[in-house]
Write a protein that holds these residues in place. Structure first.
Motif, PDB file in Angstrom:
ATOM      1  N   ALA A 191     -25.274 -34.873  10.268  1.00  0.00           N
ATOM      2  CA  ALA A 191     -25.169 -33.461   9.920  1.00  0.00           C
ATOM      3  C   ALA A 191     -23.731 -33.074   9.592  1.00  0.00           C
ATOM      4  O   ALA A 191     -23.486 -32.168   8.793  1.00  0.00           O
ATOM      5  CB  ALA A 191     -25.703 -32.597  11.060  1.00  0.00           C
ATOM      6  N   ALA A 192     -22.783 -33.787  10.208  1.00  0.00           N
ATOM      7  CA  ALA A 192     -21.368 -33.467  10.021  1.00  0.00           C
ATOM      8  C   ALA A 192     -20.667 -34.377   9.024  1.00  0.00           C
ATOM      9  O   ALA A 192     -19.506 -34.128   8.694  1.00  0.00           O
ATOM     10  CB  ALA A 192     -20.644 -33.545  11.371  1.00  0.00           C
ATOM     11  N   ASP A 193     -21.353 -35.415   8.535  1.00  0.00           N
ATOM     12  CA  ASP A 193     -20.676 -36.429   7.736  1.00  0.00           C
ATOM     13  C   ASP A 193     -21.612 -36.923   6.638  1.00  0.00           C
ATOM     14  O   ASP A 193     -22.514 -37.726   6.894  1.00  0.00           O
ATOM     15  CB  ASP A 193     -20.245 -37.594   8.638  1.00  0.00           C
ATOM     16  CG  ASP A 193     -19.294 -38.560   7.958  1.00  0.00           C
ATOM     17  OD1 ASP A 193     -19.223 -38.553   6.720  1.00  0.00           O
ATOM     18  OD2 ASP A 193     -18.635 -39.339   8.677  1.00  0.00           O
ATOM     19  N   GLU A 194     -21.393 -36.467   5.420  1.00  0.00           N
ATOM     20  CA  GLU A 194     -22.273 -36.830   4.313  1.00  0.00           C
ATOM     21  C   GLU A 194     -22.080 -38.263   3.844  1.00  0.00           C
ATOM     22  O   GLU A 194     -22.822 -38.734   2.972  1.00  0.00           O
ATOM     23  CB  GLU A 194     -22.068 -35.864   3.152  1.00  0.00           C
ATOM     24  CG  GLU A 194     -22.550 -34.452   3.461  1.00  0.00           C
ATOM     25  CD  GLU A 194     -22.603 -33.576   2.237  1.00  0.00           C
ATOM     26  OE1 GLU A 194     -22.124 -34.007   1.161  1.00  0.00           O
ATOM     27  OE2 GLU A 194     -23.123 -32.452   2.346  1.00  0.00           O
ATOM     28  N   ARG A 195     -21.109 -38.982   4.419  1.00  0.00           N
ATOM     29  CA  ARG A 195     -20.965 -40.396   4.085  1.00  0.00           C
ATOM     30  C   ARG A 195     -22.146 -41.202   4.607  1.00  0.00           C
ATOM     31  O   ARG A 195     -22.407 -42.309   4.117  1.00  0.00           O
ATOM     32  CB  ARG A 195     -19.663 -40.943   4.656  1.00  0.00           C
ATOM     33  CG  ARG A 195     -18.411 -40.311   4.062  1.00  0.00           C
ATOM     34  CD  ARG A 195     -17.154 -40.845   4.736  1.00  0.00           C
ATOM     35  NE  ARG A 195     -17.123 -40.532   6.164  1.00  0.00           N
ATOM     36  CZ  ARG A 195     -16.191 -40.980   7.004  1.00  0.00           C
ATOM     37  NH1 ARG A 195     -15.229 -41.775   6.561  1.00  0.00           N
ATOM     38  NH2 ARG A 195     -16.215 -40.647   8.286  1.00  0.00           N
ATOM     39  N   LEU A 196     -22.874 -40.668   5.593  1.00  0.00           N
ATOM     40  CA  LEU A 196     -24.079 -41.309   6.110  1.00  0.00           C
ATOM     41  C   LEU A 196     -25.236 -40.877   5.217  1.00  0.00           C
ATOM     42  O   LEU A 196     -25.669 -39.721   5.254  1.00  0.00           O
ATOM     43  CB  LEU A 196     -24.300 -40.917   7.570  1.00  0.00           C
ATOM     44  CG  LEU A 196     -23.184 -41.404   8.510  1.00  0.00           C
ATOM     45  CD1 LEU A 196     -23.329 -40.777   9.891  1.00  0.00           C
ATOM     46  CD2 LEU A 196     -23.187 -42.924   8.606  1.00  0.00           C
ATOM     47  N   ARG A 197     -25.742 -41.817   4.412  1.00  0.00           N
ATOM     48  CA  ARG A 197     -26.620 -41.469   3.304  1.00  0.00           C
ATOM     49  C   ARG A 197     -28.104 -41.547   3.629  1.00  0.00           C
ATOM     50  O   ARG A 197     -28.937 -41.127   2.830  1.00  0.00           O
ATOM     51  CB  ARG A 197     -26.313 -42.374   2.099  1.00  0.00           C
ATOM     52  CG  ARG A 197     -24.859 -42.306   1.631  1.00  0.00           C
ATOM     53  CD  ARG A 197     -24.430 -40.881   1.306  1.00  0.00           C
ATOM     54  NE  ARG A 197     -25.273 -40.296   0.274  1.00  0.00           N
ATOM     55  CZ  ARG A 197     -25.398 -38.986   0.087  1.00  0.00           C
ATOM     56  NH1 ARG A 197     -24.779 -38.134   0.873  1.00  0.00           N
ATOM     57  NH2 ARG A 197     -26.166 -38.543  -0.883  1.00  0.00           N
ATOM     58  N   ALA A 198     -28.459 -42.091   4.779  1.00  0.00           N
ATOM     59  CA  ALA A 198     -29.850 -42.119   5.234  1.00  0.00           C
ATOM     60  C   ALA A 198     -29.826 -42.227   6.749  1.00  0.00           C
ATOM     61  O   ALA A 198     -28.899 -42.808   7.325  1.00  0.00           O
ATOM     62  CB  ALA A 198     -30.615 -43.290   4.618  1.00  0.00           C
ATOM     63  N   VAL A 199     -30.856 -41.656   7.397  1.00  0.00           N
ATOM     64  CA  VAL A 199     -30.849 -41.535   8.858  1.00  0.00           C
ATOM     65  C   VAL A 199     -32.190 -41.974   9.422  1.00  0.00           C
ATOM     66  O   VAL A 199     -33.249 -41.557   8.932  1.00  0.00           O
ATOM     67  CB  VAL A 199     -30.569 -40.077   9.292  1.00  0.00           C
ATOM     68  CG1 VAL A 199     -30.480 -39.977  10.814  1.00  0.00           C
ATOM     69  CG2 VAL A 199     -29.285 -39.555   8.638  1.00  0.00           C
TER      70      VAL A 199
END
Length: 255
Positions: A124-132
């Motif tokens: 939620a805080a870091d758009e570098r994480l592209r899938a969860v």
């Protein structure tokens, strides 16, 4: 040795607020940049999902497992309040080329139990994480109740903290925005929520609530009969996660 110049597995260390954190990178064959899954374990993290790391490696993904400060050899005091900073430090390390063959634009996060809680907050805080992906994740920590005996047996003896510190951390974290408050902001990045129907630590309704609060693209999978560690359902868990990550990558979800 693989032609890419590595043997498929290597230890990693990196800094988080002056603490040296340790982990392991499972590296897929080839020298081209690859999608990479950051695997976040729970508290204390008896199940580290290393079997999933091996399957992802076999399917062309890198997989990185690291340990938060104060557990499993990482320096510092264990602190629920700083897990998010440790996750960000791990992403910084991957983006900066700390592991060979990582495509910095294709980093996914897979969190189990408390790691799922951390994965949602981090993404939620870091758009570098592209899938969860979350597995057995709690919707929040504030309501967590545990006896003194279970607290020591299941948590404290493995962590660099005390019962009083741990409970104080839990209470403080419980006053902050939790996964239910922020999960919708992961969209338009894809989210997979997995839960076991017989989870004895985090009831399946917690996973359903996370899914209901999230926005598309999202998927919910409840594995019938699975407990919190998915101990007797590892093959199903591995296939669900590896298949979904391949699907989202092919569709551009981790681009």
């Amino acid at each position: 040795m693989d032609p890419a110049g590595h043997e498929g597995i290597t230890g990693i260390t990196f800094d988080s607020d002056g603490h040296r954190l340790v982990g392991v990178a499972y590296l897929a064959r080839g020298d081209e940049p690859k999608p990479t899954a950051l695997l976040l374990h729970g508290c204390p993290g008896l199940e580290k999902n290393l079997d999933l790391a091996v399957v992802l490696r076999d399917r062309g993904w890198n997989a990185v497992v690291f340990h938060y400060r104060g557990c499993w050899g990482s320096a510092g005091r264990y602190d629920l309040r700083t897990i998010g900073r440790d996750v960000r430090a791990a992403v910084d390390h991957l983006q900066a080329g700390g592991c060979p063959g990582v495509d910095p634009a294709r980093i996914a996060v897979v969190g189990h139990s408390l790691g799922g809680w951390a994965a949602i907050l981090a993404a939620a805080a870091d758009e570098r994480l592209r899938a969860v992906v979350t597995c057995g994740a709690p919707a929040g920590l504030g309501a967590m109740e545990i006896s003194a005996g279970a607290l020591d047996r299941e948590f404290i003896r493995f962590l660099a903290t005390t019962p009083a510190e741990f409970l104080s951390q839990r209470d403080e974290v419980g006053t902050r925005p939790g996964p239910l408050d922020v999960v919708a902001s992961i969209s338009p990045r894809p989210l997979l929520v997995i839960h076991g129907s017989d989870d004895e630590w985090v009831r399946a309704d917690q996973g359903r609530r996370l899914y209901q609060q999230a926005k598309e693209p999202r998927r919910y999978v409840e594995i019938d009969g699975a407990n919190h560690a998915f101990a007797w359902h590892r093959a199903v868990l591995r296939e669900q996660i590896s298949g979904w990550l391949a699907e989202t990558d092919a569709l551009g979800g981790t681009q």
